[in-house]
Design a protein around this motif. Structure first.
Motif, PDB file in Angstrom:
ATOM      1  N   UNK A   1       0.832  -1.201   0.000  1.00  0.00           N
ATOM      2  CA  UNK A   1       0.000   0.000   0.000  1.00  0.00           C
ATOM      3  C   UNK A   1       0.867   1.253   0.000  1.00  0.00           C
ATOM      4  N   UNK A   2       0.282   2.364  -0.463  1.00  0.00           N
ATOM      5  CA  UNK A   2       1.020   3.634  -0.471  1.00  0.00           C
ATOM      6  C   UNK A   2       0.145   4.744   0.110  1.00  0.00           C
ATOM      7  N   UNK A   3       0.647   5.440   1.125  1.00  0.00           N
ATOM      8  CA  UNK A   3      -0.100   6.585   1.666  1.00  0.00           C
ATOM      9  C   UNK A   3      -0.162   7.713   0.634  1.00  0.00           C
ATOM     10  N   UNK A   4      -1.222   8.496   0.686  1.00  0.00           N
ATOM     11  CA  UNK A   4      -1.391   9.599  -0.264  1.00  0.00           C
ATOM     12  C   UNK A   4      -0.225  10.582  -0.186  1.00  0.00           C
ATOM     13  N   UNK A   5       0.323  10.786   0.989  1.00  0.00           N
ATOM     14  CA  UNK A   5       1.450  11.708   1.139  1.00  0.00           C
ATOM     15  C   UNK A   5       2.668  11.209   0.355  1.00  0.00           C
ATOM     16  N   UNK A   6       2.947   9.910   0.428  1.00  0.00           N
ATOM     17  CA  UNK A   6       4.073   9.335  -0.326  1.00  0.00           C
ATOM     18  C   UNK A   6       3.794   9.357  -1.820  1.00  0.00           C
ATOM     19  N   UNK A   7       2.544   9.113  -2.184  1.00  0.00           N
ATOM     20  CA  UNK A   7       2.154   9.177  -3.590  1.00  0.00           C
ATOM     21  C   UNK A   7       2.356  10.587  -4.125  1.00  0.00           C
ATOM     22  N   UNK A   8       1.941  11.577  -3.349  1.00  0.00           N
ATOM     23  CA  UNK A   8       2.111  12.971  -3.764  1.00  0.00           C
ATOM     24  C   UNK A   8       3.589  13.305  -3.946  1.00  0.00           C
ATOM     25  N   UNK A   9       4.433  12.812  -3.061  1.00  0.00           N
ATOM     26  CA  UNK A   9       5.870  13.062  -3.192  1.00  0.00           C
ATOM     27  C   UNK A   9       6.409  12.435  -4.477  1.00  0.00           C
ATOM     28  N   UNK A  10       5.946  11.231  -4.811  1.00  0.00           N
ATOM     29  CA  UNK A  10       6.388  10.558  -6.035  1.00  0.00           C
ATOM     30  C   UNK A  10       5.910  11.311  -7.279  1.00  0.00           C
ATOM     31  N   UNK A  11       4.745  11.933  -7.174  1.00  0.00           N
ATOM     32  CA  UNK A  11       4.177  12.681  -8.299  1.00  0.00           C
ATOM     33  C   UNK A  11       4.619  14.145  -8.298  1.00  0.00           C
ATOM     34  N   UNK A  12       5.366  14.518  -7.279  1.00  0.00           N
ATOM     35  CA  UNK A  12       5.842  15.901  -7.108  1.00  0.00           C
ATOM     36  C   UNK A  12       4.687  16.900  -7.095  1.00  0.00           C
ATOM     37  N   UNK A  13       3.726  16.586  -6.235  1.00  0.00           N
ATOM     38  CA  UNK A  13       2.555  17.444  -6.088  1.00  0.00           C
ATOM     39  C   UNK A  13       2.144  17.457  -4.625  1.00  0.00           C
ATOM     40  N   UNK A  14       1.049  18.132  -4.329  1.00  0.00           N
ATOM     41  CA  UNK A  14       0.528  18.167  -2.970  1.00  0.00           C
ATOM     42  C   UNK A  14      -0.407  16.986  -2.745  1.00  0.00           C
ATOM     43  N   UNK A  15      -0.581  16.631  -1.477  1.00  0.00           N
ATOM     44  CA  UNK A  15      -1.411  15.478  -1.127  1.00  0.00           C
ATOM     45  C   UNK A  15      -2.834  15.635  -1.658  1.00  0.00           C
ATOM     46  N   UNK A  16      -3.443  16.794  -1.472  1.00  0.00           N
ATOM     47  CA  UNK A  16      -4.814  17.014  -1.956  1.00  0.00           C
ATOM     48  C   UNK A  16      -4.904  16.838  -3.472  1.00  0.00           C
ATOM     49  N   UNK A  17      -3.878  17.276  -4.184  1.00  0.00           N
ATOM     50  CA  UNK A  17      -3.870  17.127  -5.646  1.00  0.00           C
ATOM     51  C   UNK A  17      -3.758  15.665  -6.039  1.00  0.00           C
ATOM     52  N   UNK A  18      -2.939  14.905  -5.323  1.00  0.00           N
ATOM     53  CA  UNK A  18      -2.783  13.482  -5.617  1.00  0.00           C
ATOM     54  C   UNK A  18      -4.093  12.740  -5.361  1.00  0.00           C
ATOM     55  N   UNK A  19      -4.763  13.074  -4.265  1.00  0.00           N
ATOM     56  CA  UNK A  19      -6.052  12.443  -3.939  1.00  0.00           C
ATOM     57  C   UNK A  19      -7.086  12.787  -5.013  1.00  0.00           C
ATOM     58  N   UNK A  20      -7.122  14.041  -5.438  1.00  0.00           N
ATOM     59  CA  UNK A  20      -8.063  14.462  -6.484  1.00  0.00           C
ATOM     60  C   UNK A  20      -7.767  13.734  -7.795  1.00  0.00           C
ATOM     61  N   UNK A  21      -6.494  13.576  -8.107  1.00  0.00           N
ATOM     62  CA  UNK A  21      -6.095  12.869  -9.333  1.00  0.00           C
ATOM     63  C   UNK A  21      -6.568  11.422  -9.300  1.00  0.00           C
ATOM     64  N   UNK A  22      -6.417  10.771  -8.150  1.00  0.00           N
ATOM     65  CA  UNK A  22      -6.869   9.377  -8.019  1.00  0.00           C
ATOM     66  C   UNK A  22      -8.384   9.292  -8.148  1.00  0.00           C
ATOM     67  N   UNK A  23      -9.083  10.257  -7.560  1.00  0.00           N
ATOM     68  CA  UNK A  23     -10.542  10.265  -7.631  1.00  0.00           C
ATOM     69  C   UNK A  23     -11.013  10.429  -9.073  1.00  0.00           C
ATOM     70  N   UNK A  24     -10.380  11.337  -9.824  1.00  0.00           N
ATOM     71  CA  UNK A  24     -10.743  11.535 -11.237  1.00  0.00           C
ATOM     72  C   UNK A  24     -10.539  10.267 -12.055  1.00  0.00           C
ATOM     73  N   UNK A  25      -9.543   9.480 -11.698  1.00  0.00           N
ATOM     74  CA  UNK A  25      -9.269   8.237 -12.420  1.00  0.00           C
ATOM     75  C   UNK A  25     -10.105   7.065 -11.902  1.00  0.00           C
TER      76      UNK A  25
END
Length: 91
Positions: free
Chosen positions: A38-62
């Motif tokens: 599993x990957x926490x949203x914070x770590x995902x955001x770091x991998x995507x070089x974005x903010x946590x809220x943006x990473x969560x929104x990106x996952x929701x859109x997909x």
């Protein structure tokens, strides 16, 4: 060992060395196993070089939903394989 109330990490019973209150401890090996799956949203955001809220929104859109957790757990966690496959990146 018993599974924690949030179902994904195994814990062992222990006692706080100062207060002597009962506690549940997650062993480092178990945490490593969990983070490999599993990957926490914070770590995902770091991998995507974005903010946590943006990473969560990106996952929701997909259409990628975070894992279900009990009411007392805080945070947003995704299945690592699902996210990596959907985004086409290695996490």
């Amino acid at each position: 060992m018993r599974k924690a109330d949030f179902r994904y990490l195994k814990t062992i019973p222990s006692r706080n060395p100062v207060t002597r209150k009962a506690a549940a401890v997650v062993l480092p090996e178990e945490l490593d196993r969990f983070l490999a799956e599993y990957i926490p949203a914070k770590s995902l955001a770091a991998a995507l070089r974005t903010k946590t809220k943006s990473a969560i929104a990106r996952m929701k859109r997909r259409g990628i939903e975070p894992m279900e957790m009990t009411h007392f757990c805080v945070g947003t966690i995704y299945e690592r394989k699902l996210v990596a496959t959907e985004l086409g990146i290695e996490l």
